[in-house]
Design an enzyme around this catalytic site. Structure first.
Site, mmCIF file in Angstrom:
data_model
loop_
_atom_site.group_PDB
_atom_site.id
_atom_site.type_symbol
_atom_site.label_atom_id
_atom_site.label_comp_id
_atom_site.label_asym_id
_atom_site.label_seq_id
_atom_site.Cartn_x
_atom_site.Cartn_y
_atom_site.Cartn_z
ATOM 1 C CB CYS A 2 -1.060 0.143 1.159
ATOM 2 S SG CYS A 2 -1.992 -1.411 1.272
ATOM 3 N NE ARG A 27 4.774 1.861 -0.952
ATOM 4 C CZ ARG A 27 5.601 2.032 -0.097
ATOM 5 N NH1 ARG A 27 7.015 2.666 -0.385
ATOM 6 N NH2 ARG A 27 5.661 1.572 1.131
ATOM 7 C CD1 TRP A 74 -0.314 -5.752 -3.369
ATOM 8 C CD2 TRP A 74 -0.264 -6.722 -1.341
ATOM 9 N NE1 TRP A 74 0.164 -7.177 -3.386
ATOM 10 C CE2 TRP A 74 0.149 -7.746 -2.003
ATOM 11 C CE3 TRP A 74 -0.421 -6.759 0.253
ATOM 12 C CZ2 TRP A 74 0.722 -8.896 -1.629
ATOM 13 C CZ3 TRP A 74 0.126 -8.217 0.575
ATOM 14 C CH2 TRP A 74 0.518 -9.109 -0.263
ATOM 15 C CG ASN A 98 1.457 0.193 4.082
ATOM 16 O OD1 ASN A 98 1.118 -0.926 4.289
ATOM 17 N ND2 ASN A 98 2.658 0.744 3.818
ATOM 18 N N GLY A 99 -0.893 -1.558 6.039
ATOM 19 C CA GLY A 99 -0.364 -2.483 7.303
ATOM 20 C C GLY A 99 -1.613 -3.360 7.724
ATOM 21 C CD GLU A 479 17.297 -12.792 -8.850
ATOM 22 O OE1 GLU A 479 16.534 -13.451 -7.602
ATOM 23 O OE2 GLU A 479 17.225 -11.880 -9.353
ATOM 24 C CE LYS A 483 13.712 -11.510 -10.029
ATOM 25 N NZ LYS A 483 14.594 -10.771 -8.862
ATOM 26 C CD GLU A 486 9.724 -11.805 -8.214
ATOM 27 O OE1 GLU A 486 9.631 -11.128 -7.224
ATOM 28 O OE2 GLU A 486 10.756 -11.706 -8.752
ATOM 29 C CG HIS A 502 19.565 -36.786 -4.617
ATOM 30 N ND1 HIS A 502 19.693 -37.987 -4.079
ATOM 31 C CD2 HIS A 502 20.607 -36.162 -4.828
ATOM 32 C CE1 HIS A 502 21.165 -38.236 -4.359
ATOM 33 N NE2 HIS A 502 21.890 -37.086 -4.685
ATOM 34 C CE LYS A 602 11.480 -2.592 -5.926
ATOM 35 N NZ LYS A 602 12.234 -3.751 -6.796
#
Ligand code: F6R
Length: 607
Positions: A2, A27, A74, A98-99, A479, A483, A486, A502, A602
């Site tokens: 947010c 964000r 968000w 926000n939160g 990574e 990526k 995402e 394995h 973000k």
């Protein structure tokens, strides 16, 4: 996550709030809204989805007024609908948040019993109605807000406006960042300096537990016990000019192409090319005396930390534990007397990493933050900070900040090694020289763009993708997978090449690209054998390697992208770039929202 904006201004507030919210788009959000004071009354506009939807609503039904608050949401509690979009409130008060207000259910029951009729499923409305109840019982806005803040538990940044008080805004911070901006006869509030960049560069940050009254007279700050406190006004380095896309289609593309400059800027902070040595800023601990080091971070920053673990253990011989921050807190690890910790973060605001920071400090560990935003909570609360010089990173998926983190961790590993006498001055000179070549090598890697795009055309057709690497390239395989997941929404796994047999080898068939990070060097033969095992089962091998490796891999690999021959030490930094670039091209081919992928934020300021 947010974004919050507030304005006590001299011109129409809604367009300025909308512009500031655009700068917070990075964000991540799924609805947005603005409330202003119009002739002393609160009015608001909200919309589900992108800010363009809110802009269209504002165009159709403009929102006058010079004081107001705005929000990009968000979703945490309640679906991302217009009804749940902020601001929330009543005729008396309007709130953006926000939160998470953790005790919202209990407060809601109490307020409903007092006759408050809730309109949404959000925890934020609980706070708004708590303030409203206080106002209804005769309190002035300051008292009403202060009393409500004492009842709300959880992590939050809040901003609110009040009917009948057209030049006042009250804001508060507990676990999520908030800044107050000082203009010329105007005042602003924002989630970060970037939101306020074109409005002002004079910023004061609220500290944990602070709340502030912002009006024409400036800002008055109070701590948790309502005692007046002073908060320093600083000139932020963030400028509005740094936040454009230039000629690139996406921020992520621009940021990928900034790798050489960012790596150069970061490395030259800590490396002296003349003496070929490392100069670290003052550290909060003596690396020579540290018995053990704890690394904690989230997402890509954690993967950078994993590479750091290899380097620090190899060069400085310090035993290192590395944990994702959300697990670290609950694992109850025994931490040694005199121990030290490294936190890694782009934003410096990630809630899980901040919680790890507080736990580490409680356990008397000396904490060093590797962080990109110098004014962030982490940079301020840690015992010391080493900065990455990546500049603002707007694309939700981390790119240049990640390689800058690697660059700093490499410098720390050398510096720690020298301090402990586990590497010689000659080793330091050789490793420093290797790092000094990294920016140039990064530029050469970016020249492989067309080949990586061609590889992306194949990868874009896949449902599952495996990334394989060994040693410091294992975290880079993860990574690459992170990526790709995402931003292209393709399922991917990053695996240690030797571990494939394995389990994941069961996944391999002709539909699964196996992307390996396989430069020549001590690990090459073993990784090449693992790839042959995959090829023997019909797997489609694609490899990032160098000229020596290519000669061998071409016999069975479908695609080989030849990168410069760089040696073991800097290989993870240089292999991060093509896997990020690959994910970018796959996402573009799939037509996803590259800079703001679905469901992601973000700066993740909730736990
Ligand atoms: C991945 C990504 C995230 C972040 C993570 C930590 O592309 O961007 O996984 O790395 O959310 O964020 P910071 O570094 O701000 O603590």
């Amino acid at each position: 996550m947010c974004g919050i904006v507030g304005v006590v201004g001299r011109e129409s507030a809604a367009p300025r709030i909308l512009e500031a919210l655009r700068r917070l788009e990075y964000r991540g959000y799924d609805s947005a809204g603005i409330a202003t004071l119009v002739n002393g009354y609160i009015d608001r506009r909200r919309a589900e989805g992108k800010l363009s939807n809110l802009a269209a609503v504002l165009e159709a039904t403009p929102l006058p007024g010079t004081t107001g608050i705005g929000h990009t949401r968000w979703a945490t509690h309640g679906a991302p609908t217009e009804r749940n979009a902020h601001p929330h409130g009543t005729l008396r008060v309007s709130v953006v948040h926000n939160g998470i207000i953790e005790n919202h259910a209990e407060l809601r029951a109490e307020l409903e019993a007092k006759g408050q009729a809730f309109e949404t499923d959000t925890d934020t409305e609980t706070f708004a109605r708590l303030v409203d109840q206080n106002l209804a019982e005769g309190m002035a806005p300051e008292q009403a807000a202060a009393a409500a803040l004492k009842r709300a538990h959880g992590a939050y940044a809040l901003a609110m406006v009040f009917a009948g008080h057209p030049r006042t805004l009250i804001c508060a911070r507990q676990g999520a960042p908030l800044a107050v901006g000082y203009g010329e006869g105007e005042m602003f509030v924002g989630s970060d300096a970037l939101a306020l960049a074109p409005l002002t560069r004079r910023i004061a940050y609220l500290e944990e537990g602070d709340w502030a009254v912002v009006d024409d007279a400036g800002a008055r700050f109070f701590d948790l016990q309502d005692r007046p406190v002073q908060r320093e006004i600083r000139l932020t380095a963030v400028s509005g000019a740094a936040t454009g896309k230039g000629n690139y289609r996406h921020f992520m593309e621009k940021e990928l192409h900034e790798h050489p400059v960012v790596l150069g800027d970061t490395l030259t902070q800590y490396l002296d090319p003349m003496t070929r040595s490392v100069t670290l800023p003052p550290l909060p601990f003596d690396p020579a005396a540290v018995p053990r080091l704890t690394i904690s971070a989230c997402g890509s920053a954690f993967l950078a930390g994993l590479v750091g673990r290899y380097w620090i253990e190899q060069l400085a011989r310090i035993p290192v534990d590395a944990d994702v921050a959300s697990e670290f807190r609950y694992r109850e690890p025994p931490l040694p007397e005199g121990g030290a910790a490294l936190l890694v973060s782009q934003s410096g605001e990630t809630a899980d990493t901040m919680a790890a920071l507080r736990l580490l400090k409680e356990r008397r560990q000396k904490v060093l933050a590797v962080v990109n935003v110098p004014e962030s909570s982490m940079a301020r609360e840690a015992d010391g900070a080493v900065l990455t010089v990546a500049g603002p990173e707007i694309g939700v998926a981390s790119t240049k900040a990640f390689t800058a983190q690697l660059a700093v961790l490499a410098c720390l590993a050398i510096g720690f090694g020298r301090a402990r006498g586990t590497i010689s001055a000659e080793d330091e000179a050789r490793l420093t020289a290797t790092l000094l070549e990294v920016p140039g090598h990064a530029a050469m890697v970016l020249e492989r763009d067309a080949e990586i795009r061609a590889m992306a055309a194949e990868v874009a057709k896949a449902r599952d993708v495996l990334f394989l690497g060994r040693g410091t390239l294992f975290p880079i395989a993860m990574e690459g997978a992170l990526k790709l997941k995402e931003i292209s929404y393709i399922h991917a796994e990053g695996y240690a090449a030797g571990e494939m047999k394995h389990g994941p080898i069961a996944l391999i068939d002709s539909a699964v690209p196996v992307i390996s990070l396989c430069p020549s060097g001590p690990m090459f033969e073993k990784t090449a054998s693992n790839l042959q095992e995959a090829a023997a089962r019909g797997g489609r091998i694609m490899a990032f390697t160098d000229d020596l490796g290519a000669a061998r891999l071409k016999a069975f690999a479908e695609r080989v992208v030849v990168l410069p021959r760089v040696g073991d030490f800097s290989a993870p930094i240089l292999h991060a770039i093509p896997v990020q670039l690959l994910a970018y091209h796959v996402a573009v081919l799939k037509g996803t929202d590259v800079d703001q992928p679905r469901n992601l934020a973000k700066s993740v300021t909730v736990e």
